[in-house]
Write a protein that holds these residues in place. Structure first.
Motif, short mmCIF file in Angstrom:
data_model
loop_
_atom_site.label_atom_id
_atom_site.label_comp_id
_atom_site.label_asym_id
_atom_site.label_seq_id
_atom_site.Cartn_x
_atom_site.Cartn_y
_atom_site.Cartn_z
N ASN A 183 0.94 -1.12 -0.01
CA ASN A 183 0.02 -0.07 -0.14
C ASN A 183 0.99 1.23 -0.03
N SER A 184 1.48 1.48 -1.17
CA SER A 184 2.66 2.34 -1.17
C SER A 184 2.21 3.92 -1.40
N PHE A 185 1.41 4.42 -0.45
CA PHE A 185 0.98 5.79 -0.48
C PHE A 185 0.79 6.04 1.07
N ALA A 186 0.87 7.51 1.10
CA ALA A 186 0.50 8.05 2.56
C ALA A 186 -0.47 9.36 2.14
N LEU A 187 -0.98 9.66 3.20
CA LEU A 187 -2.08 10.71 3.13
C LEU A 187 -1.64 11.67 4.21
N VAL A 188 -1.17 13.00 3.77
CA VAL A 188 -0.89 13.83 4.73
C VAL A 188 -1.94 14.87 4.92
N VAL A 189 -2.49 15.11 6.15
CA VAL A 189 -3.75 16.02 6.36
C VAL A 189 -3.25 17.08 7.32
N SER A 190 -3.66 18.42 6.96
CA SER A 190 -3.46 19.39 7.55
C SER A 190 -4.54 20.54 7.53
N GLU A 191 -4.52 21.59 8.09
CA GLU A 191 -5.44 22.44 8.24
C GLU A 191 -4.91 23.89 7.82
N GLN A 192 -5.60 24.40 6.85
CA GLN A 192 -5.16 25.78 6.08
C GLN A 192 -6.63 26.67 6.30
N ASP A 193 -6.46 27.77 6.98
CA ASP A 193 -7.57 28.78 7.03
C ASP A 193 -8.80 28.19 7.49
N GLY A 194 -8.64 27.40 8.31
CA GLY A 194 -9.95 26.50 8.98
C GLY A 194 -10.51 25.52 8.21
N LYS A 195 -9.63 25.28 7.15
CA LYS A 195 -10.27 24.02 6.02
C LYS A 195 -9.34 22.92 5.90
N ILE A 196 -9.76 21.73 6.11
CA ILE A 196 -8.79 20.66 5.88
C ILE A 196 -8.44 20.46 4.36
#
Length: 73
Positions: free
Chosen positions: A22-35
């Protein structure tokens, strides 16, 4: 992060095999109140000492990387 015992995997080979399959990653963060989220390719290699090396890449054109240094809560 808390991991329930029934989901806990300690065997490194099992973990690395899963990552290779499963050769992927998901990077999640917040920008100006939005994901915002970015999928990244992941490669796992083994060096001459037998140590695992995990590599990934985010394109410079993807503006997501610019938000990693923001000092927000």
């Amino acid at each position: 992060m808390y991991i329930p015992k029934y989901n806990l995997i300690k065997d490194a080979e099992t973990i690395f095999r899963f990552m290779q399959e499963n050769s992927f990653a998901l990077v999640v963060s917040e920008q100006d109140g939005k994901i915002i989220a970015t999928h990244l390719p992941v490669e796992i290699e083994e060096d001459s000492k037998g140590e695992k090396i995990i590599r990934t890449h985010m394109a410079k054109a993807n503006l997501h990387w610019q938000h990693f240094t923001d000092n927000k809560e």
